[in-house]
Each structure stands twice: as structure tokens, then as C-alpha cells.
Design a protein around this motif. Structure first.
Motif, PDB file in Angstrom:
ATOM      1  N   SER A  16      38.519  38.343  40.137  1.00 17.06           N
ATOM      2  CA  SER A  16      38.979  39.490  39.347  1.00 17.06           C
ATOM      3  C   SER A  16      37.901  40.123  38.485  1.00 17.06           C
ATOM      4  O   SER A  16      38.098  41.204  37.936  1.00 17.06           O
ATOM      5  CB  SER A  16      40.180  39.089  38.477  1.00 17.06           C
ATOM      6  OG  SER A  16      39.805  38.131  37.516  1.00 17.06           O
ATOM      7  N   ARG A  39      43.730  33.491  37.348  1.00 19.23           N
ATOM      8  CA  ARG A  39      44.936  33.065  36.610  1.00 19.23           C
ATOM      9  C   ARG A  39      45.705  34.260  36.071  1.00 19.23           C
ATOM     10  O   ARG A  39      46.922  34.265  36.056  1.00 19.23           O
ATOM     11  CB  ARG A  39      44.533  32.151  35.434  1.00 19.23           C
ATOM     12  CG  ARG A  39      43.999  30.800  35.853  1.00 19.23           C
ATOM     13  CD  ARG A  39      43.238  30.166  34.726  1.00 19.23           C
ATOM     14  NE  ARG A  39      42.156  31.056  34.268  1.00 19.23           N
ATOM     15  CZ  ARG A  39      41.353  30.830  33.267  1.00 19.23           C
ATOM     16  NH1 ARG A  39      41.491  29.724  32.570  1.00 19.23           N
ATOM     17  NH2 ARG A  39      40.404  31.676  32.945  1.00 19.23           N
ATOM     18  N   ASN A  92      33.642  30.214  43.660  1.00 20.30           N
ATOM     19  CA  ASN A  92      32.951  30.918  42.577  1.00 20.30           C
ATOM     20  C   ASN A  92      33.385  30.484  41.175  1.00 20.30           C
ATOM     21  O   ASN A  92      32.584  30.509  40.247  1.00 20.30           O
ATOM     22  CB  ASN A  92      33.202  32.427  42.765  1.00 20.30           C
ATOM     23  CG  ASN A  92      32.831  33.233  41.537  1.00 20.30           C
ATOM     24  OD1 ASN A  92      31.657  33.324  41.168  1.00 20.30           O
ATOM     25  ND2 ASN A  92      33.827  33.815  40.876  1.00 20.30           N
ATOM     26  N   ILE A 191      23.438  36.452  34.127  1.00 22.59           N
ATOM     27  CA  ILE A 191      23.975  37.665  34.751  1.00 22.59           C
ATOM     28  C   ILE A 191      24.865  38.383  33.739  1.00 22.59           C
ATOM     29  O   ILE A 191      25.819  37.789  33.213  1.00 22.59           O
ATOM     30  CB  ILE A 191      24.810  37.310  36.012  1.00 22.59           C
ATOM     31  CG1 ILE A 191      24.012  36.431  36.993  1.00 22.59           C
ATOM     32  CG2 ILE A 191      25.334  38.580  36.675  1.00 22.59           C
ATOM     33  CD1 ILE A 191      22.737  37.058  37.538  1.00 22.59           C
TER      34      ILE A 191
END
Ligand code: NAP
Length: 259
Positions: A16, A39, A92, A191
Motif C-alpha cells: 500500500s 493491514r 516486502n 529510501i
């Protein structure tokens, strides 16, 4: 370059936002059919809608906590029911709990082992028979620069769990080579993306973060999630057919490891 991903089915855990969302976007742009989990239902649906708006035809969303024992089963089962096959699994989801080693307790360790390690192991165990049926596949774990070398004080749990992924992926690669299933890790450096942990730190302490960048990031900037996603997509693709058991650093030389 044809990546050979058209029509392939790819599961991305934690799709997401951040690296997961950009990976889903990159795989979707290559024509892969997607299954994503997170979630928070609203965040996941918003991400899926944005991908559909960009032209990704098939985006399955599964709301689940992948750290729970039944999370991976729900995700992989829903993927099998929807698409009938599975070719790519990107493990991930991951997180951190800071504290000196002495401050950490068993609960801290068990929680992050569930989240960072067992979630992906369970998903992989369920994905392997489906990949075998499909004639092969690609499993990718998102490790970290701090899975490859010492991250520093306060990071024992994160460091240990991210290193565990690299170790296990290497053995899985040996065991699954005969089935045409490749298993690799990607080790991102720091990142930055909106809503991510580095972005929050930059907002909270811009001067401190400028110093951090100067001292630690040779390119003079944070990495971007799309830069990691492109490498994950390459590893997922047929173009990476000789790469298995590897850990690719995507860190702009933030890491100092020679291996
Ligand atoms: N960002 C960096 O600088 C960096 C550097 C090196 C490695 N990494 C690794 O890269 C991976 C992704 O990190 P990120 O920073 O891009 O994203 P992130 O902000 O940690 O978000 C991860 C995604 O995972 C979902 N998620 C988190 N916990 C979950 C759970 N228990 N069950 C299901 N979904 C869950 C989140 O959605 P919900 O909150 O709705 O669940 C979100 O979609 C992690 O493994 C991280 O350790 C990141």
C-alpha cells in the motif's frame, strides 16, 4: 527489453505504500497480475485504485496482518483462488524495534522475527508448490543495507532479522534451483518517500538529516522507492534467469560491505 512478466501473477506483501507500492506499480506496468496485502483496508484500497487508474488491469487486495500465523495463508490462498497460479513473491513487509541489545526482551525479538522473517518464510512455503506447478518462479526478500553489515547500536533486532533473510534465501536458492525457482534478496539503503520513516525524520529534523546524508550517502541524496522497485522487477523477470541466491545492494554505496 521484454521482461517476460506479461500475464504472470505477482504477490507483493505490504503493497500500500513505499517500496511495496512502487514494486507493485513496476510489476503492473510490465503486465503482471497483482495480489497485494496490508493491514489498513483504506490505504490498501487507495493504492489498488491508483494502480488501476494507471492501467493495471488485475489488482487483488487482501487485508491481513502478515505477521500473524494465518496472514500468509490468507494471502496466498486468495491469490490461488483468484488467478489459479503464482509466479513471483515479493516478501516486502518489515519493521524495526530500536533499543540496545540489553534493553530488548523476548517479546521484542519474537514480534520482529514474526514480522520480518516468519511472515516471508510462511508465504514462501505456500508459494513454492504453486511456482513448481507453474514451471518455476521468483521469490524476493526485501532485506536491508543493515542485513549486509553492522547497522550500529540499537539495531540488533533489525540487523539480525535482515541478515537472516539473506542467509535463508541463499539456502532456498540451492534447494529450489532444480524446480526453476530463483530466490534472491534486495538490500535497500535509506529510501525516502512520503509517509515513510525517513521522510518523517527529514520533516522533524531537516538539519540533522542534511548532516546524515552528507556523512552516509555518497550520492548526496536518499534513495527513491522506484529505484528499488526497478531492481526487484528485474529479479522477478526472466531477464534475471542466471541470478539466484544473490543479494543485490540498492543503496548508492551507502553500504561498505565487499560481499
Ligand atoms: N524505507 C527504507 O529506507 C528501507 C531501507 C531498507 C530496507 N527497507 C525495508 O523495505 C521494506 C518496506 O519498507 P518501506 O519503508 O518501503 O515501507 P513501510 O512504511 O514499512 O510500509 C510497508 C508496507 O507494509 C504494510 N505492512 C506493515 N506491516 C504489515 C503487516 N504486519 N501485515 C501486512 N502488511 C503490513 C504497510 O501497510 P499497513 O501499515 O496498512 O499494514 C505498508 O503497505 C521493509 O522490509 C523495510 O525493512 C526499507
Amino acid at each position: 527489453m521484454d521482461m517476460g512478466l506479461k500475464g504472470k501473477v505477482a504477490v507483493v506483501t505490504g503493497g500500500s505504500r513505499g517500496i511495496g507500492l512502487y514494486t507493485a506499480r513496476a510489476l503492473g506496468a510490465e503486465g503482471a497480475r497483482l495480489a497485494l496485502c496490508a493491514r489498513n483496508a483504506d490505504g490498501l484500497e487507495a493504492a489498488a485504485e491508483s494502480l488501476r487508474a494507471e492501467g493495471v488491469a488485475d489488482v487483488l487486495t487482501v487485508v491481513c496482518d502478515i505477521a500473524r500465523e494465518d496472514g500468509a495463508a490468507r494471502l496466498i490462498e486468495a491469490t490461488r483462488n483468484r488467478y489459479g497460479r503464482l509466479d513471483v513473491l515479493v516478501n516486502n513487509v518489515g519493521g524495526n524495534r530500536r533499543g540496545t541489545f540489553e534493553e530488548t526482551n523476548d517479546e521484542d525479538w519474537l514480534d520482529i522475527i514474526q514480522l520480518n522473517v516468519l511472515s516471508g518464510f510462511r508465504a514462501s512455503r505456500l508459494a513454492i508448490p504453486l511456482m513448481r506447478e507453474a514451471g518455476g518462479g521468483s521469490i524476493i526478500f526485501i532485506s536491508s543495507v543493515f542485513g549486509r553489515e553492522k547497522g550500529g547500536p540499537g539495531l540488533s533486532i533489525y540487523n539480525t532479522t535482515k541478515t537472516a533473510l539473506i542467509s535463508a534465501a541463499g539456502i532456498m536458492a540451492l534447494e529450489l534451483a532444480k524446480d526453476g525457482i530463483r530466490v534472491n534478496c534486495v538490500a535497500p539503503g535509506s529510501i525516502q518517500f512520503p509517509g515513510g520513516s525517513w521522510d518523517r525524520r527529514v520533516q522533524a529534523n531537516p538539519e540533522g538529516m542534511r548532516e546524515f546524508v552528507k556523512a552516509n550517502l555518497p550520492l548526496g541524496r536518499f534513495g527513491r522507492a522506484d529505484e528499488v522497485a526497478d531492481v526487484v522487477t528485474f529479479l522477478a523477470s526472466e531477464r534475471a534467469s542466471l541470478i539466484t541466491g544473490a543479494c543485490l545492494a540498492v543503496d548508492g554505496s551507502q553500504g561498505r560491505s565487499l560481499v
